[in-house]
Design an enzyme around this catalytic site. Structure first.
Site, PDB file in Angstrom:
ATOM      1  N   CYS A  60       6.005  -0.108   6.366  1.00 53.64           N
ATOM      2  CA  CYS A  60       5.542  -0.379   5.006  1.00 53.64           C
ATOM      3  C   CYS A  60       4.368  -1.364   4.961  1.00 53.64           C
ATOM      4  O   CYS A  60       3.269  -0.997   5.357  1.00 53.64           O
ATOM      5  CB  CYS A  60       6.721  -0.819   4.143  1.00 53.64           C
ATOM      6  SG  CYS A  60       6.455  -0.541   2.390  1.00 53.64           S
ATOM      7  N   ARG A  94       6.102   3.444  -8.906  1.00 61.79           N
ATOM      8  CA  ARG A  94       6.380   2.960  -7.562  1.00 61.79           C
ATOM      9  C   ARG A  94       7.246   3.987  -6.829  1.00 61.79           C
ATOM     10  O   ARG A  94       8.121   4.614  -7.441  1.00 61.79           O
ATOM     11  CB  ARG A  94       7.128   1.634  -7.709  1.00 61.79           C
ATOM     12  CG  ARG A  94       7.138   0.772  -6.502  1.00 61.79           C
ATOM     13  CD  ARG A  94       7.727  -0.602  -6.807  1.00 61.79           C
ATOM     14  NE  ARG A  94       7.897  -1.305  -5.555  1.00 61.79           N
ATOM     15  CZ  ARG A  94       6.934  -1.989  -4.946  1.00 61.79           C
ATOM     16  NH1 ARG A  94       5.744  -2.095  -5.498  1.00 61.79           N
ATOM     17  NH2 ARG A  94       7.163  -2.577  -3.784  1.00 61.79           N
ATOM     18  N   HIS A 153      12.270   1.986   5.303  1.00 61.36           N
ATOM     19  CA  HIS A 153      13.137   0.827   5.551  1.00 61.36           C
ATOM     20  C   HIS A 153      14.517   1.389   5.862  1.00 61.36           C
ATOM     21  O   HIS A 153      14.675   2.569   6.122  1.00 61.36           O
ATOM     22  CB  HIS A 153      13.212  -0.049   4.305  1.00 61.36           C
ATOM     23  CG  HIS A 153      11.896  -0.609   3.872  1.00 61.36           C
ATOM     24  ND1 HIS A 153      11.321  -1.704   4.461  1.00 61.36           N
ATOM     25  CD2 HIS A 153      11.042  -0.227   2.886  1.00 61.36           C
ATOM     26  CE1 HIS A 153      10.168  -1.978   3.861  1.00 61.36           C
ATOM     27  NE2 HIS A 153       9.977  -1.095   2.901  1.00 61.36           N
TER      28      HIS A 153
END
Ligand code: GLN
Length: 242
Positions: free
Chosen positions: A94, A129, A195
């Site tokens: 990320c 997002r 993640h």
């Protein structure tokens, strides 16, 4: 790599370690020890120099301001770039992924230079997002099973000609460009938006990093029942309607 020893470097845990990314260091360390390697784990805070003699470097995700600070310090320090030049294996998540590219948009809305170790450029997505579980098919030449992970990012990442997509998404946004790609890699440098921590959900990726570091095609098998249980739980959960 020398003898049986492996130097595992975790870059900037004080700035870049969100959503359990520290688990990636634990997984690589454990799986290396299970194969009889003598692991030295080096956690490098952002006020310390990044050693150039590591075999595997891990760099995690982070919020926008820590990401800016981390990119500034990594460029000033230059240890990670020199390690890459020596052929070290780098796995980034990320914010760490964006930092390894040519540039990204920082918390001050400025275009900020990254390290240029991956041929990618990150911009800020205009839409919602990207948050949620991701499933994907990892680039076939890597020979790895289905990718499972969790994404949470506003940035979107465009791949240049010398970066290969790490995976193609079946579910989720990945690079966020709408082309179905997720992450990027070249020979020894990897970036992903996943993640989770991603190496706990995908221990075969940790083993890929070890195989590259050891320059071997295969590793002794391990008891992966715990990982398989986690994988199937997350894959099933991802497929449930929202
Ligand atoms: N700040 C970056 C973005 O939102 C990275 C976020 C993260 O590492 N989770 O795109």
């Amino acid at each position: 790599m020398s003898d049986n020893s492996l130097r595992l470097v975790w870059v900037y845990p004080d700035l870049l370690s969100t959503y359990g990314d520290q688990g990636n260091a634990l997984v690589v360390e454990r799986r290396a020890r299970q194969r009889g390697l003598d692991v030295t784990r080096i956690d490098v805070r952002s006020d310390q120099p990044v050693p150039t003699s590591g075999d595997i470097y891990l760099i995690g995700g982070g919020e926008d301001r820590p990401q800016r600070l981390a990119a500034e310090r990594l460029r000033r320090d230059s240890g990670l770039a020199r390690a890459a030049g020596n052929g070290a294996i780098i796995f980034s998540v990320c914010a760490g992924y964006q930092i390894l590219g040519h540039e990204f948009i920082n918390d001050l809305d400025q275009r900020q230079p990254g390290l240029g170790l991956l041929d990618v450029v990150s911009t800020r997505g205009e839409g919602e997002r990207c948050v949620g579980d991701v499933l994907g098919d990892i680039d076939p030449p890597l020979g790895l099973p289905q990718l499972t992970g969790f994404e949470n990012h506003q940035g979107i990442t465009h791949l240049g000609p010398t970066a290969r997509p790490f995976a193609r998404t079946r579910l989720g946004k990945g690079n966020g460009t709408g082309d179905g790609t997720e992450g990027a890699y070249n020979d020894t440098v990897f970036g992903t938006y996943m993640h989770g921590p991603v190496l706990a959900r995908n221990p075969q990726i940790a083993d890929l990093l070890l195989r590259l570091a050891l320059d071997v095609n295969a590793l002794p098998p391990t008891d992966d029942r715990w990982y398989e249980a986690l994988r199937s739980e997350r894959i099933t959960a991802a497929q449930q309607p929202a």
